[in-house]
Design an enzyme around this catalytic site. Structure first.
Site, PDB file in Angstrom:
ATOM      1  CG  ASN A 205      -1.691   7.868  -0.103  1.00 12.60           C
ATOM      2  OD1 ASN A 205      -0.993   7.853  -1.110  1.00 12.60           O
ATOM      3  ND2 ASN A 205      -2.779   7.110   0.027  1.00 12.60           N
ATOM      4  CG  LEU A 304      -5.151  -7.526   0.211  1.00  7.41           C
ATOM      5  CD1 LEU A 304      -4.697  -8.168  -1.089  1.00  7.41           C
ATOM      6  CD2 LEU A 304      -3.942  -7.005   1.003  1.00  7.41           C
ATOM      7  CE  LYS A 334      -2.325  -4.664   3.962  1.00  7.21           C
ATOM      8  NZ  LYS A 334      -1.808  -3.385   3.430  1.00  7.21           N
ATOM      9  CE  LYS A 338      -5.887  -5.761   4.971  1.00  8.54           C
ATOM     10  NZ  LYS A 338      -6.956  -4.769   5.033  1.00  8.54           N
TER      11      LYS A 338
END
Length: 394
Positions: A205, A304, A334, A338
Site C-alpha cells: 500500500n 490489533l 473498528k 477490535k
C-alpha cells in the site's frame, strides 16, 4: 546540564565523534572523552580535549588518574555513557563482560545508563555473532542508535554507518529527559507490509511510515522507551528506539508478540489484510497464451485484535483506521470490534493527500467521545497523541 562520558572506539567513524562532542556541547552537555588505543589512530586526544574542554582519559593504568579519579568513580560520575563509534570489538566485550582496557573496564564497572552507536563494515554488522551480541546488549538495557545504511569507507554499501552526530545527540536528549513517559515501554508499529506474489513482486500500500516515525520520536521526546516494529517504509527510522525490521504481516505479528509486555501499544502500521496463499517460489512468466495467474488469498493475522484481546495486553492500546468513506462510523465500529481503547482515524481518499503525505487530519475515537482535530503536520499530530497517552498513563 548533564554529564556525558563519551567512549570513542577505534573505527573510521571516530572522526564523527568530534562533531558529536560539538553537538552535545551545543545542547548544554558536558562531555568527558575516553579514547581507546585504536581510536587514537583516527583522532587525537588533543582534538577531543580542545572540543570538549575536558581532560581526555586513555589509559587504565595511569597512576595519576587512578589517584585523582579511579575508573569506578569515573564510570559512575556521568549521567549517561555514550559509546560512539561502538565497534564490533567493543560490542563483543560489552556483551560478554570482558575488560582489558580503560573503555571496557568503565563499561563493566558502571551502573550508569549506556547508549551505543554501532559502526562497522556491513558484513561485520550482519554477522551472526554481532547480531547475537546486539540482542544481548538490548536485553541488558543498552540503548542503541543506528546504524544507518549507506556507502562504507571500504567501498561496500549497506547497514553499518554510524548514525549522524545530530541524531545521536537528539537520542541522548531523549534518554536524559525526565518526561512524563519516563520508564514507560511503548510499542509502535509503522509502515506498510509487503506480501509476496513471487520473488520479485508483492502486494503493498502507499503508507510511507512517516506518521509512525513521528509517533516514535514524540514518545521518545517525552522520555518513553520505544520498540519500533516497521515494515519496508520510506521514512527514516527513529533514533533512540529499538527498531525491528519486518516485511510481511505475519512477521510483524511475531515481532509484536516478542516485544510484549508494554505499557502502551500504538498500531500505526498499514498492515495488509490479505496475503497471496499460493505465492510462487519462481518468478511468474507470461507464456503468450493470454492465461492470467490465479492468485488465491488468505487472511493475515489481526495484530490489533490479538493484542487488544490477549492475556499480555498493554495498559493502553491505540489503533489506526485509514478510511475512504463513513470515517467516524467505520472507526467506531473498528474500535468496538477490535477491543482497543482508542482509534485514530483519517480520511485517506487520494484527494486528501494524507497517505504518503506530510500532513494528517486525525479523528480520535474513544469509548466516550469523538474528537475531530484540525489538519496538522504528522509531527504535530504525533505530539498530540503522545501527550494524550502520557496523561492517560499518569
Amino acid at each position: 546540564m548533564s554529564r556525558i562520558l563519551l567512549i570513542i572506539g577505534g573505527g573510521i567513524a571516530a572522526y564523527k565523534s568530534l562533531d558529536l562532542i560539538r553537538e552535545l556541547g551545543r545542547r548544554g552537555h558536558t562531555v568527558t572523552p575516553v579514547l581507546t588505543r585504536a581510536a587514537e589512530e583516527f583522532v587525537t586526544p588533543l582534538s577531543a580535549s580542545a572540543l570538549s574542554g575536558q581532560k581526555v582519559y586513555r589509559d587504565l593504568f595511569d597512576l595519576t588518574d587512578e589517584a585523582e579519579m579511579g575508573h569506578i568513580q569515573l564510570s559512575r560520575s556521568a549521567d549517561l555513557i555514550v559509546v560512539a563509534p561502538a565497534t564490533a570489538d567493543l560490542m563483543a566485550k560489552m556483551a560478554h563482560g570482558l575488560c582489558n582496557d580503560l573503555a571496557s573496564t568503565l563499561l563493566l564497572a558502571t551502573d550508569t545508563p549506556v547508549m551505543i552507536a554501532p559502526a562497522m563494515n556491513v558484513r561485520m554488522w550482519t554477522h551472526a555473532a554481532t547480531q547475537r551480541n546486539l540482542a544481548t546488549l538490548r536485553e541488558d538495557g543498552i540503548a542503541v542508535v543506528g546504524p544507518d545504511e549507506g556507502d562504507m569507507a571500504c567501498g561496500e554499501y549497506g547497514p553499518g554507518r554510524m548514525a549522524e552526530p545530530a541524531a545521536i545527540a537528539e537520542a541522548v536528549n531523549g534518554a536524559l529527559r525526565n518526561g512524563p513517559l519516563a520508564g514507560k515501554h511503548v510499542l509502535i508499529t509503522s509502515g506498510p507490509t509487503h506480501e509476496p506474489i513471487d520473488p520479485v513482486r508483492y502486494i503493498a500500500n502507499r503508507s510511507s511510515g512517516a506518521q509512525g516515525t513521528a509517533l516514535a520520536e514524540a514518545v521518545l521526546a517525552l522520555g518513553g522507551n520505544v520498540t519500533f516494529v516497521t515494515g519496508p517504509a520510506a521514512a527514516a527510522r527513529p533514533s533512540g528506539a529499538r527498531v525491528v525490521e519486518v516485511e510481511t504481516a505475519r512477521q510483524m505479528a511475531d515481532a509484536v508478540q516478542a516485544a510484549l509486555p508494554a505499557d502502551a501499544a500504538i498500531f500505526c502500521a498499514a498492515v495488509a489484510d490479505w496475503r497471496v496463499e499460493n505465492a510462487s517460489d519462481l518468478k511468474m512468466k507470461k507464456d503468450g497464451s493470454g492465461t492470467l495467474p490465479a492468485l488465491q488469498f488468505a487472511e493475515n493475522p489481526d495484530i490489533l485484535a490479538t493484542v487488544s484481546q490477549g492475556d499480555n495486553r498493554p495498559g493502553i492500546v491505540i489503533g489506526f483506521a485509514a478510511e475512504t468513506h463513513d470515517v467516524i462510523a467505520n472507526a467506531q465500529a473498528k474500535r468496538a470490534r477490535k477491543g482497543c481503547d482508542w482509534i485514530v482515524a483519517n480520511d485517506v481518499r487520494p484527494e486528501t493527500g494524507i497517505m504518503g503525505g506530510d500532513e494528517n487530519a486525525a479523528i480520535l475515537v474513544t469509548a466516550d467521545d469523538v474528537e475531530e482535530w484540525p489538519r496538522l503536520s504528522k509531527d504535530q499530530t504525533a505530539r498530540r497523541i503522545a501527550a494524550r497517552l502520557a496523561e492517560e498513563l499518569s
